[in-house]
Write a protein that holds these residues in place. Structure first.
Motif, PDB file in Angstrom:
ATOM      1  N   ALA A   1      11.994  48.164  68.418  1.00 55.65           N
ATOM      2  CA  ALA A   1      12.822  47.515  67.403  1.00 55.65           C
ATOM      3  C   ALA A   1      12.036  46.434  66.660  1.00 55.65           C
ATOM      4  O   ALA A   1      12.147  46.296  65.434  1.00 55.65           O
ATOM      5  CB  ALA A   1      14.068  46.922  68.045  1.00 55.65           C
TER       6      ALA A   1
ATOM      7  N   TYR B   1      17.343  50.282  59.593  1.00 55.31           N
ATOM      8  CA  TYR B   1      18.297  51.009  60.439  1.00 55.31           C
ATOM      9  C   TYR B   1      17.704  51.314  61.810  1.00 55.31           C
ATOM     10  O   TYR B   1      18.393  51.221  62.835  1.00 55.31           O
ATOM     11  CB  TYR B   1      18.740  52.303  59.750  1.00 55.31           C
ATOM     12  CG  TYR B   1      19.807  52.099  58.712  1.00 55.31           C
ATOM     13  CD1 TYR B   1      21.042  51.553  59.057  1.00 55.31           C
ATOM     14  CD2 TYR B   1      19.587  52.449  57.378  1.00 55.31           C
ATOM     15  CE1 TYR B   1      22.033  51.363  58.100  1.00 55.31           C
ATOM     16  CE2 TYR B   1      20.572  52.262  56.416  1.00 55.31           C
ATOM     17  CZ  TYR B   1      21.795  51.716  56.788  1.00 55.31           C
ATOM     18  OH  TYR B   1      22.775  51.523  55.843  1.00 55.31           O
ATOM     19  N   ARG B   2      16.429  51.670  61.838  1.00 53.98           N
ATOM     20  CA  ARG B   2      15.781  51.921  63.137  1.00 53.98           C
ATOM     21  C   ARG B   2      15.764  50.660  63.995  1.00 53.98           C
ATOM     22  O   ARG B   2      16.004  50.708  65.204  1.00 53.98           O
ATOM     23  CB  ARG B   2      14.347  52.430  62.921  1.00 53.98           C
ATOM     24  CG  ARG B   2      14.258  53.939  62.745  1.00 53.98           C
ATOM     25  CD  ARG B   2      12.833  54.379  62.467  1.00 53.98           C
ATOM     26  NE  ARG B   2      11.873  53.887  63.430  1.00 53.98           N
ATOM     27  CZ  ARG B   2      11.252  54.652  64.343  1.00 53.98           C
ATOM     28  NH1 ARG B   2      11.566  55.934  64.446  1.00 53.98           N
ATOM     29  NH2 ARG B   2      10.352  54.125  65.127  1.00 53.98           N
TER      30      ARG B   2
ATOM     31  N   SER C   1      19.282  49.826  65.356  1.00 54.80           N
ATOM     32  CA  SER C   1      19.744  50.752  66.398  1.00 54.80           C
ATOM     33  C   SER C   1      19.099  50.467  67.754  1.00 54.80           C
ATOM     34  O   SER C   1      19.655  50.825  68.794  1.00 54.80           O
ATOM     35  CB  SER C   1      19.444  52.200  65.990  1.00 54.80           C
ATOM     36  OG  SER C   1      18.044  52.460  66.013  1.00 54.80           O
ATOM     37  N   GLY C   2      17.930  49.793  67.738  1.00 48.19           N
ATOM     38  CA  GLY C   2      17.228  49.549  68.994  1.00 48.19           C
ATOM     39  C   GLY C   2      17.248  48.114  69.474  1.00 48.19           C
ATOM     40  O   GLY C   2      16.750  47.820  70.564  1.00 48.19           O
TER      41      GLY C   2
ATOM     42  N   LYS D   1      18.873  40.250  64.657  1.00 49.10           N
ATOM     43  CA  LYS D   1      19.913  41.073  64.035  1.00 49.10           C
ATOM     44  C   LYS D   1      20.322  40.497  62.687  1.00 49.10           C
ATOM     45  O   LYS D   1      20.484  41.238  61.698  1.00 49.10           O
ATOM     46  CB  LYS D   1      21.132  41.168  64.956  1.00 49.10           C
ATOM     47  CG  LYS D   1      22.249  42.033  64.381  1.00 49.10           C
ATOM     48  CD  LYS D   1      23.434  42.118  65.326  1.00 49.10           C
ATOM     49  CE  LYS D   1      24.544  42.973  64.723  1.00 49.10           C
ATOM     50  NZ  LYS D   1      25.723  43.067  65.613  1.00 49.10           N
TER      51      LYS D   1
END
Length: 427
Positions: free
Chosen positions: A314, A338-339, A342-343, A352
């Motif tokens: 991430a 997005y990757r 998601s991680g 975040k």
């Protein structure tokens, strides 16, 4: 009869910002460092502790809790088998006491290091372990909140406390090296908090002190952290030539050859710097090399707590996102955003918020103004108001949406939302 709630544990969780799920994850990670096996706890396990349904966890779990919190299990409200009552709940901390904490850290260390007896105190690995636990707490706080002056001040005070121990008694050379390493680690955390808070003059001062301490410690991992932070600092200051030079110092350390995970982080940060410098080809090559080094890294290799706490796939995608935003390749930036999201691990609240703000900007620049506005509005209010980098990103978003689609529904929605939420358009 209903079991008594564990109010002491609940109070500790509130104070340190843990939910049931995030505490379970933190204990599982600590169990892995202690036993080599990741724990199987989840949010329901912690809820059982809080409700008093589990009054005395298993020994390995207790050990992990004690290492994570720095408190005995009994002080966390757990009751050994055979006893019938919990210890009293500690009183809530007075705000004035909180403000006095930083100034008290060093004096408390000195008091502990100055027994009434005239005999010199013996400093040992137990002292180092306590400092390392405090360092883990600082790292965790940084990932939850980031950039706060209080984190910088706390880390600075703990660096001073580690140095005070050097003068307080007898120690082996090995222990003294560890103490210098602890002081360097705390000072590098103060440096990062200042960078994240856009307090660059203070960051440079912390950097110089941290570099000197790391040399006295002879610790390659902390030297890497400091020089890698220096590269990030100069990148944020808009000085890519100095950023590349500093990051290259980190990348040339022996630890990069010993552990590909360090090499991967050095390359990933190189990629972000190259993006800021406008070198698309070199940035893409650095990403491929960083990914390759991460794929080669042994997941079971021992690594410092600060590296384990944040660097993973991430974070690699987060740095790729930063690079492609600088290069104005917004489609690839959106992909990596997005990757990354998601991680991301649950404790990475600052990351975040930053990633979400960048995602909103990448969507806006591709013409998806309504999606971008919804994304920007999903950034937590705490991050938007308390984290300088996030606040700056959202201010830039507000300016840009009114440049690209002035008078549109999306622009009006953002302006109204920002005004109602923060009392300003953040523009």
């Amino acid at each position: 009869m209903e079991p008594a709630r564990n109010e002491a544990l609940e109070a500790w969780m509130r104070e340190h910002g843990y939910s049931s799920n995030s505490l379970a994850e933190a204990v599982n990670t600590t169990l892995a460092s202690l036993t080599g096996k990741h724990g199987g706890l989840d949010g329901s396990s912690v809820r059982d502790w809080k409700a008093g349904r589990v009054r005395w966890p298993k020994s390995a779990t207790r050990a992990a809790l004690e290492q994570l919190t720095g408190l005995p299990a009994a002080d966390l409200g757990f009751v050994p088998r055979g006893q019938t009552s919990q210890p009293p709940v500690p009183p809530q901390e007075d705000p004035m006491k909180r403000r006095l904490f930083v100034s008290g850290v060093t004096s408390a260390a000195l008091t502990a290091a100055s027994p009434a007896s005239s005999a010199p105190r013996s400093i040992g690995m137990s002292d180092i372990e306590r400092l390392q636990q405090r360092f883990a707490d600082v790292v965790a706080s940084d990932h939850r909140h980031g950039g706060q002056l209080g984190i910088e001040q706390k880390a600075s005070a703990l660096a001073d406390a580690a140095l005070a121990l050097q003068e307080s008694g007898n120690a082996t050379q090995r222990v003294r090296s560890y103490l210098y390493g602890c002081a360097a680690a705390f000072r590098s955390s103060a440096m990062w908090a200042a960078i994240d808070g856009r307090r660059f003059d203070e960051a440079i001062q912390h950097m110089r002190e941290a570099q000197a301490l790391a040399e006295m410690a002879g610790d390659g991992a902390i030297k890497f952290r400091i020089w890698s932070h220096a590269g990030a600092m100069y990148r944020h200051m808009g000085r890519p030539t100095q950023a590349l030079a500093a990051n290259n110092v980190a990348r040339q350390l022996h630890i990069n050859r010993r552990d590909p995970m360090f090499a991967s982080l050095g390359l990933a940060r190189q990629m972000a710097i190259l993006g800021a410098a406008g070198d698309h080809t070199a940035a893409r090559r650095a990403y491929d090399e960083a990914q390759g080094a991460m794929d080669r890294a042994d997941p079971d290799e021992y690594r410092p707590v600060w590296l384990n706490a944040f660097y993973d796939q991430a974070e690699l995608d987060s740095l790729a996102l930063s690079a492609y935003m600088s290069l104005r390749d917004y489609e690839k930036a959106e992909y990596h955003a997005y990757r990354c999201l998601s991680g991301l691990r649950s404790h990475m609240r600052r990351s975040k918020a930053i990633t979400t703000a960048r995602l909103a900007r990448s969507q806006l620049e591709q013409g998806a103004s309504e999606s971008a506005t919804r994304t920007a509005m999903s950034v937590s209010i705490d991050a938007a108001t308390q984290h300088p980098r996030v606040a700056l990103m959202l201010r830039d978003f507000g300016v840009r949406i009114n440049d690209i689609v002035p008078g549109s529904t999306a622009a009006d929605t953002w302006t109204e939302y920002a005004q109602a939420t923060w009392g300003t358009t953040l523009a």
